[in-house]
Write an enzyme that holds these catalytic residues in place. Sequence first.
Site, PDB file in Angstrom:
ATOM      1  N   HIS A 189      -7.158  -5.051  10.263  1.00 14.49           N
ATOM      2  CA  HIS A 189      -6.919  -4.825   8.825  1.00 14.49           C
ATOM      3  C   HIS A 189      -5.632  -5.512   8.367  1.00 14.49           C
ATOM      4  CE1 HIS A 189      -4.631  -0.710   9.473  1.00 14.49           C
ATOM      5  NE2 HIS A 189      -3.773  -1.707   9.452  1.00 14.49           N
ATOM      6  N   ASN A 246      -7.474  -3.122  14.401  1.00 13.36           N
ATOM      7  CA  ASN A 246      -8.856  -3.397  13.979  1.00 13.36           C
ATOM      8  C   ASN A 246      -8.934  -4.603  13.045  1.00 13.36           C
ATOM      9  OD1 ASN A 246      -7.755  -2.467  11.636  1.00 13.36           O
ATOM     10  ND2 ASN A 246      -9.089  -0.694  11.391  1.00 13.36           N
ATOM     11  N   GLU A 261      -9.728  -2.218   5.481  1.00 10.42           N
ATOM     12  CA  GLU A 261     -10.333  -1.915   6.764  1.00 10.42           C
ATOM     13  C   GLU A 261     -11.600  -2.754   6.983  1.00 10.42           C
ATOM     14  OE1 GLU A 261      -8.414  -0.337   8.558  1.00 10.42           O
ATOM     15  OE2 GLU A 261      -7.962   1.704   7.952  1.00 10.42           O
ATOM     16  N   ASP A 278       0.816  -1.216   0.000  1.00 12.57           N
ATOM     17  CA  ASP A 278       0.000   0.000   0.000  1.00 12.57           C
ATOM     18  C   ASP A 278       0.846   1.261   0.000  1.00 12.57           C
ATOM     19  OD1 ASP A 278       0.892  -0.501   2.577  1.00 12.57           O
ATOM     20  OD2 ASP A 278      -1.075  -1.036   3.328  1.00 12.57           O
TER      21      ASP A 278
END
Length: 246
Positions: free
Chosen positions: A138, A136, A143, A67
Amino acid sequence: MNIIIVKNYNDMSRKAAHLFVGQILQKPDSVLGLATGSTPVGLYTELIKFYKEGMIDFNDVQAFNLDEYLELKPSHEQSYAYFMQKNLFEHINIRPENYHIPSGTANYQEKECERYEALIAEAGGIDLQILGIGRNGHIGFNEPDIKFEAITHVVQLDEQTINDNARFFDNIDDVPKTAISMGIKTIMQSRGIILLASGIEKADAVAGMIGGKITPELPASVLQLHPNVTIIVDEAAASKIPSKNI
Ligand code: F6R
Protein backbone atom coordinates in the site's frame (compact mmCIF):
# COMPACT_ATOMS: atom_id res chain seq x y z
CA MET A 1 12.00 4.99 -11.79
CA ASN A 2 15.23 6.24 -10.36
CA ILE A 3 16.38 3.57 -7.88
CA ILE A 4 18.94 4.43 -5.22
CA ILE A 5 20.19 1.64 -2.97
CA VAL A 6 21.90 2.73 0.23
CA LYS A 7 23.43 0.81 3.09
CA ASN A 8 20.97 1.40 5.90
CA TYR A 9 18.10 3.44 7.37
CA ASN A 10 20.31 6.41 8.30
CA ASP A 11 21.77 6.69 4.80
CA MET A 12 18.25 6.43 3.35
CA SER A 13 17.05 9.24 5.62
CA ARG A 14 20.02 11.49 4.79
CA LYS A 15 19.67 10.95 1.04
CA ALA A 16 15.95 11.75 1.18
CA ALA A 17 16.61 14.84 3.31
CA HIS A 18 19.08 16.12 0.70
CA LEU A 19 16.43 15.85 -1.99
CA PHE A 20 13.90 17.68 0.18
CA VAL A 21 16.39 20.42 1.07
CA GLY A 22 17.17 20.82 -2.64
CA GLN A 23 13.46 21.12 -3.38
CA ILE A 24 12.93 23.82 -0.72
CA LEU A 25 16.03 25.77 -1.79
CA GLN A 26 14.89 25.67 -5.39
CA LYS A 27 11.31 26.63 -4.53
CA PRO A 28 10.89 28.16 -1.05
CA ASP A 29 7.09 28.02 -1.31
CA SER A 30 7.10 24.32 -2.17
CA VAL A 31 4.03 22.21 -1.51
CA LEU A 32 5.24 19.05 0.22
CA GLY A 33 3.33 15.80 0.62
CA LEU A 34 4.22 14.12 3.91
CA ALA A 35 3.86 10.66 5.41
CA THR A 36 3.84 9.13 8.88
CA GLY A 37 4.95 5.73 10.21
CA SER A 38 8.44 4.57 11.13
CA THR A 39 9.97 5.14 7.71
CA PRO A 40 10.11 8.97 7.45
CA VAL A 41 11.09 9.68 11.09
CA GLY A 42 14.82 9.78 10.22
CA LEU A 43 14.14 12.06 7.25
CA TYR A 44 12.24 14.47 9.52
CA THR A 45 15.11 14.39 12.06
CA GLU A 46 17.53 15.31 9.28
CA LEU A 47 15.27 18.12 8.05
CA ILE A 48 15.06 19.53 11.59
CA LYS A 49 18.89 19.54 11.71
CA PHE A 50 19.13 21.39 8.39
CA TYR A 51 16.56 23.89 9.66
CA LYS A 52 18.41 24.44 12.96
CA GLU A 53 21.66 24.95 11.06
CA GLY A 54 19.93 27.72 9.11
CA MET A 55 20.13 25.94 5.77
CA ILE A 56 16.39 25.82 5.08
CA ASP A 57 13.38 27.93 5.91
CA PHE A 58 9.84 26.51 6.12
CA ASN A 59 8.11 29.89 6.38
CA ASP A 60 6.60 29.68 2.90
CA VAL A 61 6.32 25.90 2.67
CA GLN A 62 2.92 24.23 2.60
CA ALA A 63 2.42 20.60 3.58
CA PHE A 64 -0.27 17.99 3.10
CA ASN A 65 -0.23 14.66 4.90
CA LEU A 66 -1.26 11.51 3.13
CA ASP A 67 -3.68 10.16 5.67
CA GLU A 68 -5.27 10.15 9.11
CA TYR A 69 -7.07 7.53 11.16
CA LEU A 70 -10.79 8.03 11.59
CA GLU A 71 -12.05 8.74 15.07
CA LEU A 72 -8.74 9.70 16.68
CA LYS A 73 -8.64 13.28 17.95
CA PRO A 74 -5.54 15.28 16.95
CA SER A 75 -4.48 15.18 20.62
CA HIS A 76 -4.47 11.34 20.62
CA GLU A 77 -0.86 10.14 20.79
CA GLN A 78 -1.37 7.75 17.87
CA SER A 79 -3.12 10.23 15.61
CA TYR A 80 -1.08 11.30 12.64
CA ALA A 81 -1.71 14.95 13.57
CA TYR A 82 0.07 14.30 16.88
CA PHE A 83 2.84 12.34 15.14
CA MET A 84 3.55 15.22 12.77
CA GLN A 85 3.66 17.78 15.60
CA LYS A 86 6.11 15.70 17.61
CA ASN A 87 8.31 14.50 14.77
CA LEU A 88 8.47 17.62 12.62
CA PHE A 89 6.14 20.60 12.87
CA GLU A 90 6.91 21.75 16.42
CA HIS A 91 10.62 21.82 15.60
CA ILE A 92 10.52 23.97 12.46
CA ASN A 93 9.03 27.31 11.44
CA ILE A 94 6.25 25.99 9.20
CA ARG A 95 3.14 28.14 9.74
CA PRO A 96 0.18 26.27 11.32
CA GLU A 97 -2.15 27.55 8.62
CA ASN A 98 0.16 26.02 6.02
CA TYR A 99 0.11 22.40 7.08
CA HIS A 100 -2.84 20.14 6.50
CA ILE A 101 -3.89 16.69 7.66
CA PRO A 102 -7.28 15.18 6.89
CA SER A 103 -9.55 15.46 9.92
CA GLY A 104 -10.29 12.06 11.42
CA THR A 105 -13.12 13.49 13.51
CA ALA A 106 -15.06 15.50 10.91
CA ASN A 107 -18.82 14.90 11.17
CA TYR A 108 -19.19 14.49 7.43
CA GLN A 109 -16.33 12.30 6.23
CA GLU A 110 -17.18 12.49 2.52
CA LYS A 111 -17.26 16.30 2.73
CA GLU A 112 -13.92 16.24 4.54
CA CYS A 113 -12.42 14.21 1.69
CA GLU A 114 -13.75 16.72 -0.87
CA ARG A 115 -12.48 19.65 1.21
CA TYR A 116 -9.01 18.08 1.46
CA GLU A 117 -8.75 17.32 -2.23
CA ALA A 118 -9.87 20.88 -3.06
CA LEU A 119 -7.29 22.33 -0.68
CA ILE A 120 -4.48 20.46 -2.46
CA ALA A 121 -5.74 21.74 -5.81
CA GLU A 122 -5.97 25.30 -4.43
CA ALA A 123 -2.34 25.08 -3.32
CA GLY A 124 -1.42 24.27 -6.93
CA GLY A 125 -0.83 20.56 -6.36
CA ILE A 126 2.02 18.80 -4.58
CA ASP A 127 5.60 19.46 -5.71
CA LEU A 128 7.26 16.62 -3.83
CA GLN A 129 5.50 13.73 -2.11
CA ILE A 130 7.22 11.40 0.34
CA LEU A 131 5.88 7.84 0.56
CA GLY A 132 6.53 4.78 2.67
CA ILE A 133 5.26 1.39 1.56
CA GLY A 134 3.22 -1.19 3.45
CA ARG A 135 4.24 -4.86 3.45
CA ASN A 136 1.15 -5.42 1.29
CA GLY A 137 2.31 -2.76 -1.17
CA HIS A 138 0.00 0.00 0.00
CA ILE A 139 0.92 3.65 -0.44
CA GLY A 140 -0.91 6.11 1.75
CA PHE A 141 -3.68 3.84 2.97
CA ASN A 142 -4.52 2.67 -0.53
CA GLU A 143 -4.83 -1.01 0.19
CA PRO A 144 -4.64 -3.85 -2.39
CA ASP A 145 -7.38 -3.76 -5.03
CA ILE A 146 -7.87 -0.02 -4.73
CA LYS A 147 -9.00 1.79 -7.87
CA PHE A 148 -6.16 3.77 -9.44
CA GLU A 149 -8.64 6.62 -10.17
CA ALA A 150 -9.41 7.13 -6.48
CA ILE A 151 -8.92 10.58 -4.99
CA THR A 152 -9.03 11.39 -1.25
CA HIS A 153 -11.49 8.95 0.30
CA VAL A 154 -12.44 6.89 3.33
CA VAL A 155 -10.65 3.54 3.44
CA GLN A 156 -11.09 0.29 5.37
CA LEU A 157 -7.68 -0.85 6.53
CA ASP A 158 -6.42 -4.27 5.54
CA GLU A 159 -5.99 -6.90 8.23
CA GLN A 160 -2.23 -6.91 7.60
CA THR A 161 -2.07 -3.11 8.00
CA ILE A 162 -4.02 -3.30 11.27
CA ASN A 163 -1.63 -5.99 12.52
CA ASP A 164 1.42 -4.00 11.40
CA ASN A 165 0.13 -0.86 13.15
CA ALA A 166 -0.72 -2.71 16.36
CA ARG A 167 2.87 -2.13 17.53
CA PHE A 168 1.96 1.51 18.21
CA PHE A 169 -1.10 0.69 20.36
CA ASP A 170 -1.51 -1.06 23.75
CA ASN A 171 -4.05 -3.45 22.33
CA ILE A 172 -4.80 -4.58 18.75
CA ASP A 173 -8.50 -3.76 19.38
CA ASP A 174 -7.50 -0.10 19.80
CA VAL A 175 -6.06 0.13 16.25
CA PRO A 176 -8.48 2.12 14.06
CA LYS A 177 -9.99 0.09 11.23
CA THR A 178 -10.73 3.05 8.98
CA ALA A 179 -8.90 6.14 7.78
CA ILE A 180 -9.04 9.00 5.31
CA SER A 181 -6.33 8.73 2.67
CA MET A 182 -5.25 10.62 -0.41
CA GLY A 183 -6.11 8.37 -3.34
CA ILE A 184 -3.75 6.90 -5.91
CA LYS A 185 -4.82 9.61 -8.37
CA THR A 186 -4.03 12.34 -5.83
CA ILE A 187 -0.59 10.82 -5.24
CA MET A 188 0.09 10.33 -8.96
CA GLN A 189 -0.68 14.02 -9.59
CA SER A 190 2.33 15.04 -7.48
CA ARG A 191 5.07 16.48 -9.65
CA GLY A 192 7.75 14.46 -7.89
CA ILE A 193 7.64 11.42 -5.61
CA ILE A 194 10.22 9.91 -3.29
CA LEU A 195 9.43 6.47 -1.88
CA LEU A 196 11.49 5.18 1.04
CA ALA A 197 11.76 1.61 2.27
CA SER A 198 13.97 0.04 4.88
CA GLY A 199 14.25 -3.49 6.23
CA ILE A 200 13.81 -7.03 4.96
CA GLU A 201 10.08 -7.04 5.75
CA LYS A 202 9.57 -4.57 2.88
CA ALA A 203 11.67 -6.55 0.35
CA ASP A 204 8.77 -8.41 -1.34
CA ALA A 205 6.66 -5.27 -1.72
CA VAL A 206 9.64 -3.31 -3.09
CA ALA A 207 10.52 -6.06 -5.58
CA GLY A 208 6.91 -6.20 -6.79
CA MET A 209 6.64 -2.43 -7.04
CA ILE A 210 9.75 -2.16 -9.21
CA GLY A 211 9.90 -5.39 -11.17
CA GLY A 212 6.38 -6.75 -11.10
CA LYS A 213 3.18 -6.21 -13.02
CA ILE A 214 1.35 -2.89 -12.65
CA THR A 215 -1.73 -3.96 -10.75
CA PRO A 216 -4.14 -2.66 -8.09
CA GLU A 217 -3.25 -5.83 -6.16
CA LEU A 218 0.05 -4.10 -5.38
CA PRO A 219 -0.93 -0.42 -5.28
CA ALA A 220 2.69 0.88 -5.27
CA SER A 221 3.27 -0.74 -8.68
CA VAL A 222 1.36 2.22 -10.19
CA LEU A 223 4.47 4.31 -9.52
CA GLN A 224 6.09 2.62 -12.55
CA LEU A 225 3.82 4.95 -14.55
CA HIS A 226 4.94 8.17 -12.87
CA PRO A 227 7.53 10.25 -14.77
CA ASN A 228 9.46 11.48 -11.73
CA VAL A 229 9.81 8.88 -8.98
CA THR A 230 12.89 8.23 -6.89
CA ILE A 231 12.95 5.06 -4.81
CA ILE A 232 15.49 5.12 -1.98
CA VAL A 233 15.86 1.72 -0.34
CA ASP A 234 18.37 0.19 2.02
CA GLU A 235 20.18 -3.03 1.15
CA ALA A 236 17.73 -5.22 3.08
CA ALA A 237 14.65 -3.73 1.42
CA ALA A 238 16.38 -3.93 -1.98
CA SER A 239 17.48 -7.55 -1.54
CA LYS A 240 14.71 -9.07 -3.70
CA ILE A 241 14.68 -6.53 -6.58
CA PRO A 242 15.26 -8.51 -9.80
CA SER A 243 18.80 -7.72 -11.04
CA LYS A 244 17.45 -6.61 -14.45
CA ASN A 245 15.71 -3.71 -12.68
CA ILE A 246 18.76 -2.31 -10.89
C1 F6R B 1 1.78 6.66 6.42
C2 F6R B 1 1.30 5.87 5.29
C3 F6R B 1 1.64 4.44 5.11
C4 F6R B 1 3.05 4.05 5.60
C5 F6R B 1 3.28 2.55 5.45
C6 F6R B 1 4.62 2.13 5.98
O1 F6R B 1 1.30 8.00 6.33
O2 F6R B 1 0.57 6.39 4.50
O3 F6R B 1 1.52 4.10 3.76
O4 F6R B 1 4.00 4.76 4.86
O5 F6R B 1 2.27 1.85 6.14
O6 F6R B 1 4.64 2.30 7.39
P1 F6R B 1 6.00 2.20 8.19
O7 F6R B 1 6.84 3.35 7.73
O8 F6R B 1 5.59 2.36 9.64
O9 F6R B 1 6.60 0.89 7.88
